[in-house]
Design an enzyme around this catalytic site. Structure first.
Site, PDB file in Angstrom:
ATOM      1  N   ARG A  65     -34.530  13.443  19.814  1.00 51.61           N
ATOM      2  CA  ARG A  65     -33.980  12.555  18.783  1.00 51.61           C
ATOM      3  C   ARG A  65     -33.293  13.347  17.662  1.00 51.61           C
ATOM      4  O   ARG A  65     -32.367  12.834  17.024  1.00 51.61           O
ATOM      5  CB  ARG A  65     -35.083  11.653  18.226  1.00 51.61           C
ATOM      6  CG  ARG A  65     -35.470  10.565  19.218  1.00 51.61           C
ATOM      7  CD  ARG A  65     -36.585   9.683  18.749  1.00 51.61           C
ATOM      8  NE  ARG A  65     -36.721   8.521  19.621  1.00 51.61           N
ATOM      9  CZ  ARG A  65     -37.710   7.639  19.558  1.00 51.61           C
ATOM     10  NH1 ARG A  65     -38.655   7.771  18.651  1.00 51.61           N
ATOM     11  NH2 ARG A  65     -37.753   6.624  20.388  1.00 51.61           N
TER      12      ARG A  65
ATOM     13  N   LYS B 111     -44.947  -6.850  34.728  1.00 52.24           N
ATOM     14  CA  LYS B 111     -45.208  -8.266  34.481  1.00 52.24           C
ATOM     15  C   LYS B 111     -43.940  -9.061  34.164  1.00 52.24           C
ATOM     16  O   LYS B 111     -43.113  -8.632  33.364  1.00 52.24           O
ATOM     17  CB  LYS B 111     -46.198  -8.416  33.324  1.00 52.24           C
ATOM     18  CG  LYS B 111     -47.575  -7.821  33.617  1.00 52.24           C
ATOM     19  CD  LYS B 111     -48.511  -8.015  32.434  1.00 52.24           C
ATOM     20  CE  LYS B 111     -49.907  -7.486  32.748  1.00 52.24           C
ATOM     21  NZ  LYS B 111     -50.843  -7.706  31.621  1.00 52.24           N
TER      22      LYS B 111
ATOM     23  N   GLY C  16     -38.116   3.082  28.210  1.00 53.29           N
ATOM     24  CA  GLY C  16     -38.869   4.324  28.396  1.00 53.29           C
ATOM     25  C   GLY C  16     -39.139   4.678  29.842  1.00 53.29           C
ATOM     26  O   GLY C  16     -38.858   5.800  30.289  1.00 53.29           O
TER      27      GLY C  16
ATOM     28  N   GLY D 118     -37.176  -0.716  22.458  1.00 53.54           N
ATOM     29  CA  GLY D 118     -37.224  -2.115  22.046  1.00 53.54           C
ATOM     30  C   GLY D 118     -35.873  -2.683  21.660  1.00 53.54           C
ATOM     31  O   GLY D 118     -35.559  -3.831  21.983  1.00 53.54           O
TER      32      GLY D 118
END
Length: 398
Positions: free
Chosen positions: A36, A197, A356, A379
């Site tokens: 980063r 999921k 990720g 996200g």
């Protein structure tokens, strides 16, 4: 979407407040992965070359508005200075006396890192007064932290309403890549969505089926879709209470003309361990034993995925097809990633991926470098793919 970039800014002598993502992995008080930090270098270097004073704003971890010494950004200073090849000053706060004094001491081209913005309660509350206190140390605002753009915080959204606002180089690359993927894509567009999921990716699936021509489902979530259609999946991971929802998504895809690619065969085993005894089984006809579990899509399914990829002009990928961390259940993910990379490198495919697990899978396949763009934003990338407005991006474009 229209937004200003650094090419539109007069930088000479200006104090540039730059929101970066320095929420880096730490081990024993030291930076253990500088990915980063490296991502911020093009923006920092462009500002320095333009004669600006570079004032970096960032968060680390979740101190929740309190000063937590072990969440200080001070350990970032040394590694960042080494990457820049120039000194990096540090201020012990982000909007107080220490920050003001440090900014006042800067010369054109200098770099200053301010302390963790989340030490201040006004940051996560997006307090307008705190945003003004931050803005007092700058002449212009640069957002280079797409990964935090889904948060409406003072340093990610509020500042853009107080100072002239620009997208940094990393932010610009991310937004341009996402526009290529979903905004104005070359068609046909294909999606690959994996993960454990269905419930965690409902918004994503509902948005994509209305925009894609092909959608391949892998990972544990594929089991839920097949269970919903009456297939026997043995002891595999499955959200049985999501069966009605899965059927609704399938109906929505059919109505929108989106071809869903679901497993017709699978790699099954009784245990998840490296080199476990496994076999390929068709999903039809009750071929999977009651104590067997699905850990990867099978070769017939992979061929169908690759055939669709051969027709596609654009690919969006979020989530692996199987348990790629454990051999031999990495095969489908690796082969699909390598084919996507090969097509992207040849110019036949715009391939954009994020999340990720996805990044780790592409790295494991050695495919990351040839993808058109790989987002590390997590996200924010997912929310963009879900069709949600990101406050930090909206503030730049307003």
């Amino acid at each position: 979407m229209t937004f200003k970039t650094l090419d539109d800014a007069d930088l000479s002598g200006k104090r540039a407040l730059v929101r970066v993502d320095f929420n880096v992995p730490m081990q024993d008080g030291a930076v253990s992965d500088d990915t980063r930090l490296r991502a911020a270098l093009p923006t920092i270097e462009k500002l320095r070359a333009g004669g600006a004073k570079v004032i970096l704003l960032a968060h680390f971890d979740r101190p929740k508005g309190k000063r937590v010494p072990e969440m200080s950004l001070r350990p970032v200073v040394g590694p960042l200075a080494a990457l820049i090849g120039a000194p990096v000053a540090f201020a012990d706060d982000c909007a107080g006396d220490a920050a003001r004094a440090a900014v006042a001491a800067m010369k054109d081209g200098d770099v200053l890192l301010l302390e963790n913005v989340r030490f201040e309660a006004g940051e996560e509350k997006n307090d307008p007064e705190f945003a003004k206190a931050l803005a007092a140390n700058g002449d212009l605002y640069v957002n280079d932290a797409f990964s935090a753009a889904h948060r409406a915080h003072a340093s990610t959204e509020g500042l853009a309403r107080v100072l002239p606002a620009y997208a940094g180089e990393q932010m610009r690359r991310e937004l341009e890549a996402l526009e290529l993927a979903l905004g104005k894509p070359q068609r046909p567009v294909m999606g690959i969505v994996g993960g454990a999921k269905v419930s965690t990716k409902l918004d994503l699936l509902n948005n994509l089926v209305g925009k894609l021509q092909f959608l391949a489902i892998g990972g544990g979530m594929a089991n839920t879709f097949r269970y919903a259609q009456g297939y026997d999946i043995g002891a595999s991971l499955c959200e049985k209470d999501m069966a009605d929802t899965a059927r609704e998504i399938l109906q929505k895809a059919e109505a929108a003309g989106c071809k869903m690619i679901l497993p017709t065969d699978a790699v099954v085993a009784r245990e998840l361990s490296p080199g476990a005894v496994s076999r390929v089984a068709p999903l039809a006809g009750g071929a999977i034993d009651a104590d067997e579990k699905i850990f990867d899509v099978g070769p017939d399914t992979l061929r169908e995925i690759l055939a669709a990829m051969g027709e596609a002009k654009t690919l969006i990928w979020n989530g692996p097809l199987g348990v790629f961390e454990v051999q031999p259940f990495d095969k489908a993910t690796v082969e699909a990633a390598q084919e996507a990379a090969r097509r992207a490198a040849s110019g036949a495919l715009v391939a954009v991926a994020g999340g990720g697990d996805t990044v780790a899978a592409l790295n494991a396949a050695g495919a990351t470098g040839d993808f058109t763009f790989v987002s590390t934003a997590g996200g924010a990338f997912l929310e963009w793919m879900e069709g949600k407005e990101l406050p930090g991006v909206a503030a730049l474009s307003s």
